[in-house]
Design a protein around this motif. Structure first.
Motif, PDB file in Angstrom:
ATOM      1  N   SER A   1      32.847 -12.812  11.025  1.00 52.54           N
ATOM      2  CA  SER A   1      31.953 -13.036   9.907  1.00 52.54           C
ATOM      3  C   SER A   1      31.420 -11.921   9.121  1.00 52.54           C
ATOM      4  O   SER A   1      32.082 -11.533   8.201  1.00 52.54           O
ATOM      5  CB  SER A   1      30.858 -13.904  10.401  1.00 52.54           C
ATOM      6  OG  SER A   1      29.694 -13.736   9.705  1.00 52.54           O
ATOM      7  N   ILE A   2      30.425 -11.383   9.308  1.00 50.97           N
ATOM      8  CA  ILE A   2      29.738 -10.569   8.321  1.00 50.97           C
ATOM      9  C   ILE A   2      29.655  -9.135   8.843  1.00 50.97           C
ATOM     10  O   ILE A   2      29.590  -8.919  10.026  1.00 50.97           O
ATOM     11  CB  ILE A   2      28.327 -11.134   8.081  1.00 50.97           C
ATOM     12  CG1 ILE A   2      28.425 -12.656   8.002  1.00 50.97           C
ATOM     13  CG2 ILE A   2      27.730 -10.576   6.819  1.00 50.97           C
ATOM     14  CD1 ILE A   2      27.087 -13.317   7.840  1.00 50.97           C
ATOM     15  N   ASP A   3      29.699  -8.184   7.955  1.00 54.71           N
ATOM     16  CA  ASP A   3      29.761  -6.806   8.440  1.00 54.71           C
ATOM     17  C   ASP A   3      28.398  -6.135   8.498  1.00 54.71           C
ATOM     18  O   ASP A   3      28.293  -4.947   8.572  1.00 54.71           O
ATOM     19  CB  ASP A   3      30.699  -6.009   7.539  1.00 54.71           C
ATOM     20  CG  ASP A   3      30.227  -6.010   6.111  1.00 54.71           C
ATOM     21  OD1 ASP A   3      30.632  -5.119   5.349  1.00 54.71           O
ATOM     22  OD2 ASP A   3      29.427  -6.886   5.742  1.00 54.71           O
ATOM     23  N   ARG A   4      27.361  -6.924   8.382  1.00 58.38           N
ATOM     24  CA  ARG A   4      26.032  -6.310   8.417  1.00 58.38           C
ATOM     25  C   ARG A   4      25.040  -7.311   8.984  1.00 58.38           C
ATOM     26  O   ARG A   4      25.287  -8.498   8.971  1.00 58.38           O
ATOM     27  CB  ARG A   4      25.601  -5.906   7.002  1.00 58.38           C
ATOM     28  CG  ARG A   4      25.632  -7.085   6.049  1.00 58.38           C
ATOM     29  CD  ARG A   4      25.658  -6.612   4.601  1.00 58.38           C
ATOM     30  NE  ARG A   4      26.435  -7.532   3.785  1.00 58.38           N
ATOM     31  CZ  ARG A   4      25.986  -8.704   3.353  1.00 58.38           C
ATOM     32  NH1 ARG A   4      24.780  -9.107   3.646  1.00 58.38           N
ATOM     33  NH2 ARG A   4      26.736  -9.488   2.625  1.00 58.38           N
ATOM     34  N   ALA A   5      23.925  -6.785   9.465  1.00 61.75           N
ATOM     35  CA  ALA A   5      22.892  -7.672  10.012  1.00 61.75           C
ATOM     36  C   ALA A   5      22.289  -8.475   8.871  1.00 61.75           C
ATOM     37  O   ALA A   5      22.269  -8.010   7.727  1.00 61.75           O
ATOM     38  CB  ALA A   5      21.829  -6.844  10.694  1.00 61.75           C
ATOM     39  N   PRO A   6      21.818  -9.687   9.148  1.00 59.93           N
ATOM     40  CA  PRO A   6      21.182 -10.458   8.084  1.00 59.93           C
ATOM     41  C   PRO A   6      20.009  -9.669   7.507  1.00 59.93           C
ATOM     42  O   PRO A   6      19.282  -8.998   8.241  1.00 59.93           O
ATOM     43  CB  PRO A   6      20.672 -11.708   8.811  1.00 59.93           C
ATOM     44  CG  PRO A   6      21.403 -11.764  10.106  1.00 59.93           C
ATOM     45  CD  PRO A   6      21.802 -10.366  10.439  1.00 59.93           C
ATOM     46  N   GLU A   7      19.863  -9.726   6.204  1.00 59.84           N
ATOM     47  CA  GLU A   7      18.774  -8.978   5.583  1.00 59.84           C
ATOM     48  C   GLU A   7      17.442  -9.628   5.931  1.00 59.84           C
ATOM     49  O   GLU A   7      17.369 -10.840   6.050  1.00 59.84           O
ATOM     50  CB  GLU A   7      18.900  -9.040   4.059  1.00 59.84           C
ATOM     51  CG  GLU A   7      20.178  -8.483   3.522  1.00 59.84           C
ATOM     52  CD  GLU A   7      20.416  -9.000   2.111  1.00 59.84           C
ATOM     53  OE1 GLU A   7      19.521  -8.776   1.269  1.00 59.84           O
ATOM     54  OE2 GLU A   7      21.445  -9.641   1.880  1.00 59.84           O
ATOM     55  N   PRO A   8      16.388  -8.816   6.034  1.00 57.56           N
ATOM     56  CA  PRO A   8      15.069  -9.439   6.201  1.00 57.56           C
ATOM     57  C   PRO A   8      14.777 -10.296   4.967  1.00 57.56           C
ATOM     58  O   PRO A   8      15.149  -9.936   3.850  1.00 57.56           O
ATOM     59  CB  PRO A   8      14.110  -8.253   6.294  1.00 57.56           C
ATOM     60  CG  PRO A   8      14.910  -7.017   6.075  1.00 57.56           C
ATOM     61  CD  PRO A   8      16.351  -7.361   5.967  1.00 57.56           C
TER      62      PRO A   8
ATOM     63  N   GLU B   1      30.850 -11.137  15.469  1.00 59.13           N
ATOM     64  CA  GLU B   1      29.602 -10.477  15.109  1.00 59.13           C
ATOM     65  C   GLU B   1      28.419 -11.082  15.853  1.00 59.13           C
ATOM     66  O   GLU B   1      27.541 -10.379  16.358  1.00 59.13           O
ATOM     67  CB  GLU B   1      29.374 -10.582  13.600  1.00 59.13           C
ATOM     68  CG  GLU B   1      28.203  -9.752  13.179  1.00 59.13           C
ATOM     69  CD  GLU B   1      27.945  -9.790  11.696  1.00 59.13           C
ATOM     70  OE1 GLU B   1      26.969  -9.182  11.257  1.00 59.13           O
ATOM     71  OE2 GLU B   1      28.723 -10.453  10.983  1.00 59.13           O
ATOM     72  N   LEU B   2      28.432 -12.387  15.935  1.00 58.44           N
ATOM     73  CA  LEU B   2      27.366 -13.061  16.670  1.00 58.44           C
ATOM     74  C   LEU B   2      27.486 -12.761  18.166  1.00 58.44           C
ATOM     75  O   LEU B   2      26.485 -12.614  18.866  1.00 58.44           O
ATOM     76  CB  LEU B   2      27.464 -14.574  16.403  1.00 58.44           C
ATOM     77  CG  LEU B   2      26.179 -15.378  16.433  1.00 58.44           C
ATOM     78  CD1 LEU B   2      25.049 -14.691  15.697  1.00 58.44           C
ATOM     79  CD2 LEU B   2      26.446 -16.761  15.831  1.00 58.44           C
ATOM     80  N   GLY B   3      28.712 -12.620  18.614  1.00 58.78           N
ATOM     81  CA  GLY B   3      28.947 -12.242  20.014  1.00 58.78           C
ATOM     82  C   GLY B   3      28.337 -10.877  20.310  1.00 58.78           C
ATOM     83  O   GLY B   3      27.744 -10.659  21.371  1.00 58.78           O
ATOM     84  N   GLU B   4      28.454  -9.938  19.355  1.00 56.88           N
ATOM     85  CA  GLU B   4      27.864  -8.610  19.535  1.00 56.88           C
ATOM     86  C   GLU B   4      26.347  -8.688  19.588  1.00 56.88           C
ATOM     87  O   GLU B   4      25.702  -7.985  20.358  1.00 56.88           O
ATOM     88  CB  GLU B   4      28.290  -7.684  18.384  1.00 56.88           C
ATOM     89  CG  GLU B   4      29.694  -7.162  18.513  1.00 56.88           C
ATOM     90  CD  GLU B   4      29.843  -6.159  19.645  1.00 56.88           C
ATOM     91  OE1 GLU B   4      30.222  -6.596  20.751  1.00 56.88           O
ATOM     92  OE2 GLU B   4      29.590  -4.969  19.446  1.00 56.88           O
ATOM     93  N   LYS B   5      25.783  -9.551  18.753  1.00 60.25           N
ATOM     94  CA  LYS B   5      24.323  -9.715  18.755  1.00 60.25           C
ATOM     95  C   LYS B   5      23.885 -10.259  20.111  1.00 60.25           C
ATOM     96  O   LYS B   5      22.909  -9.776  20.699  1.00 60.25           O
ATOM     97  CB  LYS B   5      23.909 -10.660  17.627  1.00 60.25           C
ATOM     98  CG  LYS B   5      22.417 -10.934  17.595  1.00 60.25           C
ATOM     99  CD  LYS B   5      22.033 -11.856  16.435  1.00 60.25           C
ATOM    100  CE  LYS B   5      20.534 -12.116  16.384  1.00 60.25           C
ATOM    101  NZ  LYS B   5      20.028 -12.840  17.561  1.00 60.25           N
ATOM    102  N   SER B   6      24.621 -11.236  20.600  1.00 60.24           N
ATOM    103  CA  SER B   6      24.299 -11.811  21.899  1.00 60.24           C
ATOM    104  C   SER B   6      24.397 -10.742  22.994  1.00 60.24           C
ATOM    105  O   SER B   6      23.544 -10.657  23.880  1.00 60.24           O
ATOM    106  CB  SER B   6      25.240 -12.987  22.183  1.00 60.24           C
ATOM    107  OG  SER B   6      25.046 -13.470  23.476  1.00 60.24           O
TER     108      SER B   6
END
Ligand SMILES: [Zn+2]
Length: 680
Positions: A18-25, A76-81
């Motif tokens: 998915s996305i190459d950056r963290a969701p923006e605040p 990407e979500l896997g990395e966050k987890s």
């Protein structure tokens, strides 16, 4: 015993994506949650290539991280987890006040033992020496069979896998399953496939196992590796293909113990079954009966030295992630670089987190849920699931080609779906497991023994309906036909799949399609063969079954025409269940979304209609890019089509997509109405 997670009974959504950056605040956001219109590529017409219209800009600007074989929404979500779990583990790793034997202490000690690299480097091959000595000491085929059993108990791959699962034709009881196993290459076909790529993989595999043997002190590593490889090749020749193994009827063969023994008469079964504590079992469900006979012949024909070579390789391959750096480097070169194109190993902590997730997933999952899964998310998911169920009910009731007889059974199956959301109601009990902070291989052996006893403990007892085959921190989902359940771990219930702040269109196009996909498995070409109580039985009229199969064949032919690499097309038969799940998934999610609107027009947000937002997020969840080697392995061995084709393949059959984006004859996404496939 293999973890049930690996059974073909379970059909995960897949990790790719998915996305190459963290969701923006949110305070810096210039657009509503869920979709950033600036991501869309105005140079591509959605009617021609919806994948590139939504994901093209991302694909252009994104580089796959060096320690990954693919990257996207799922990864990407896997990395966050992983980062979330690391924080939990490292909080525990600093503590010395944890209760003895508590899940927290187990997590701390397993992680500590993995991170203690100084000790592991000094030990070299010493931790596997006892197992290798045991192999060397074998002096007869009888002894060898007993050793095979002891090794199988440790979850090391050997020619036959034994595991406990619900009996497909008597799902209120557990049974012992017997299945082909024990190859070092990813699939039986790899031993025989012609061409340069296949040869490169075989050469790299030989180099890898030779190096492992050399590091373990084998005086003639190349010769030993050759013996092991030849033996694997002989086993592979007897094994069934992945397409054959998908067939839930053909792989159901209940044999009495006498019949099993007779299927490989010269094989010394008793010492094997004794070592597995299965000596008293009177019936077995055998996946591939012809393989058992073939394996028996290979067992008799190959020499004791060949078998010893093979077992040494299996033990070393299993241990290689947990020994000193030279072992891991050899492993990485084959398993990660050659097979998947990964450039660099993942950081030690990431591998440590994966290990804890794999071995003690629920021990750490409990705290993960406490920190990262708000009760509001569970409530919203329950509502979404119930709307998807209603949509499937509508679809089955209005399905024109289905007879009333089949329809009644299908609706009964739907009524008996069990959803599981977030985390188990009852957590795994680790009482009795003891680990040490300074003994990694010993810890793995203790966990393997504990798990084996847990699996054996199921035999003769009631069905453990509360069990989960994925931990809450897993970014994935599954359908389990035996319990007729759809399961959604907490970690997938995050953006871009699920966003409590986003509008309904985004959530239905994201997690709605995932829910629909898992429900769709209940009615895919294999799922449809089980009923609402998890029983493998034919509840279809001949006429309906024939109509269903004709549609499935047309879908398979469509996917056969997709080429993820210039010389490699998708295997329509291997991916059939997942492709049906995807098509059913987007269909059900769309209908549930339309239902939720109750005739009202949703607001246009950031210039996009609700319908457009639905499809755009559906494309975003599949956003991914893969290295060519990874793509090749996936197409050759994985039942999931590559992400781009999961998207395009579904939408080209889905008429509401044509209507939303005004797709016309001549456009790239066009397929003639009579060629579009629909199930319900
Ligand atoms: Zn699936």
């Amino acid at each position: 015993m293999r973890p049930v997670l690996l059974l073909p009974l379970l059909l995960p959504v897949l990790s790719c994506g998915s996305i190459d950056r963290a969701p923006e605040p949110s305070s810096h956001r210039t657009h509503a949650p869920g979709i950033d219109p600036a991501d869309l590529d105005p140079s591509v017409r959605p009617q021609d290539d919806f994948w590139r219209y939504v994901n093209g800009r991302w694909i252009e600007r994104t580089k796959i991280p060096a320690d990954k074989a693919s990257w996207g929404s799922f990864a990407e979500l896997g990395e966050k987890s992983n980062r979330d779990v690391r924080e939990i583990i490292e909080d525990l790793a600093r503590r010395d006040d944890l209760a003895a034997g508590s899940p927290e202490e187990l997590v701390r000690d397993l992680y500590r033992s993995f991170m203690d690299t100084e000790r592991l480097e000094k030990l070299g091959a010493a931790p596997v020496r006892p197992a290798l000595d045991e192999v060397s000491a074998v002096s007869s085929k009888e002894e060898l069979a007993g050793l095979l059993g002891r090794i199988t108990r440790r979850n090391i791959d050997t020619p036959i896998a034994f595991f406990v699962g619900q009996d497909s034709k008597n799902p209120t009881a557990y049974a012992v399953f017997v299945s082909q196993n024990g190859l070092g290459l990813p699939d039986r076909d790899y031993y025989f496939r012609e061409g340069e790529e296949a040869q490169t993989v075989r050469d790299a595999y030989r180099t890898y196992i030779t190096r492992l043997l050399e590091l373990a002190g084998d005086p003639t590593p190349a010769e030993t590796a050759d013996r092991a490889f030849r033996l694997e090749e002989a086993l592979a020749a007897e094994q069934w293909t992945r397409v054959e193994n998908r067939d839930s009827e053909k792989t159901y063969n209940k044999l009495t113990k006498d019949a099993l023994l007779a299927s490989a008469e010269s094989f010394p079964w008793e010492p094997l079954l004794e070592a597995l504590s299965l000596g008293e079992i009177s019936e077995f469900i055998v996946h591939q009966p012809s393989y058992i006979g073939g394996m028996g012949r290979v067992f008799a024909e190959a020499s004791l030295d060949d078998w010893k070579a093979y077992l040494a390789v299996r033990i070393l391959d299993h241990a290689s992630p947990y020994l000193s750096t030279p072992f891991y480097d050899a492993r990485f070169a084959f398993h990660n670089r050659t097979l998947y194109g990964q450039e660099e190993p993942a950081a030690r902590w990431k591998r440590g987190v994966s290990l804890v997730n794999r071995q003690l997933g629920q021990a750490v999952g409990r705290e993960y849920v406490r920190r990262h899964f708000p009760p509001a998310a569970k409530a919203r998911m329950e509502e979404l699931v119930s709307n998807l169920r209603a949509a499937l009910g509508d679809s089955l009731r209005s399905c024109e080609w289905m007879t009333e007889e089949t329809r009644a059974q299908a609706l009964d199956k739907l009524a008996k779906f069990t959803p599981k959301i977030g985390y188990p109601d009852r957590w795994r009990d680790y009482t009795g497991l003891e680990l040490r902070g300074d003994d990694l291989i010993g810890n793995l052996e203790r966990i393997e023994a504990f798990d084996y006893a847990y699996q054996l403990g199921k035999l003769g007892g009631p069905i453990r309906r509360y069990e989960w085959y994925m931990s809450p921190q897993t970014v994935n989902a599954y359908y389990n036909p035996r319990l007729n359940e759809i399961v959604f771990p907490a970690a997938i219930l995050q953006p871009p799949f699920f966003d409590l702040q986003a509008d309904d269109a985004v959530n239905y196009g994201g997690i709605g399609a995932v829910i629909g996909h898992e429900m769709g498995h209940g009615f895919d070409d294999q799922g449809r063969k089980s009923d609402g109580d998890g029983m493998l039985r034919n509840w279809w009229t001949d006429e309906d079954a024939a109509e269903y199969d004709a549609r499935a064949k047309r879908l398979a032919a469509q996917y056969e025409r997709f080429f993820p690499l210039p010389d490699l097309h998708i295997n329509g038969a291997l991916t059939m269940g997942e492709n049906i799940g995807d098509l059913n998934g987007v269909t059900l999610a769309w209908r549930a979304y339309q239902r939720s609107l109750r005739g009202k027009t949703p607001p246009t947000i950031d210039g996009l209609s609700g319908d457009e937002r639905f499809f755009i997020n559906f494309a975003q969840i599949w956003r991914s890019k893969s290295r060519d080697a990874m793509l090749r392995q996936q197409v050759q061995t994985n039942p999931h089509s590559p992400a781009e084709f999961r998207l395009t393949g579904s939408l080209m059959n889905f008429t509401p997509f044509y209507e939303t984006f005004h797709v016309q004859r001549g456009d790239g996404m066009w397929r003639d109405p009579e060629d579009r496939v629909e199930f319900f």
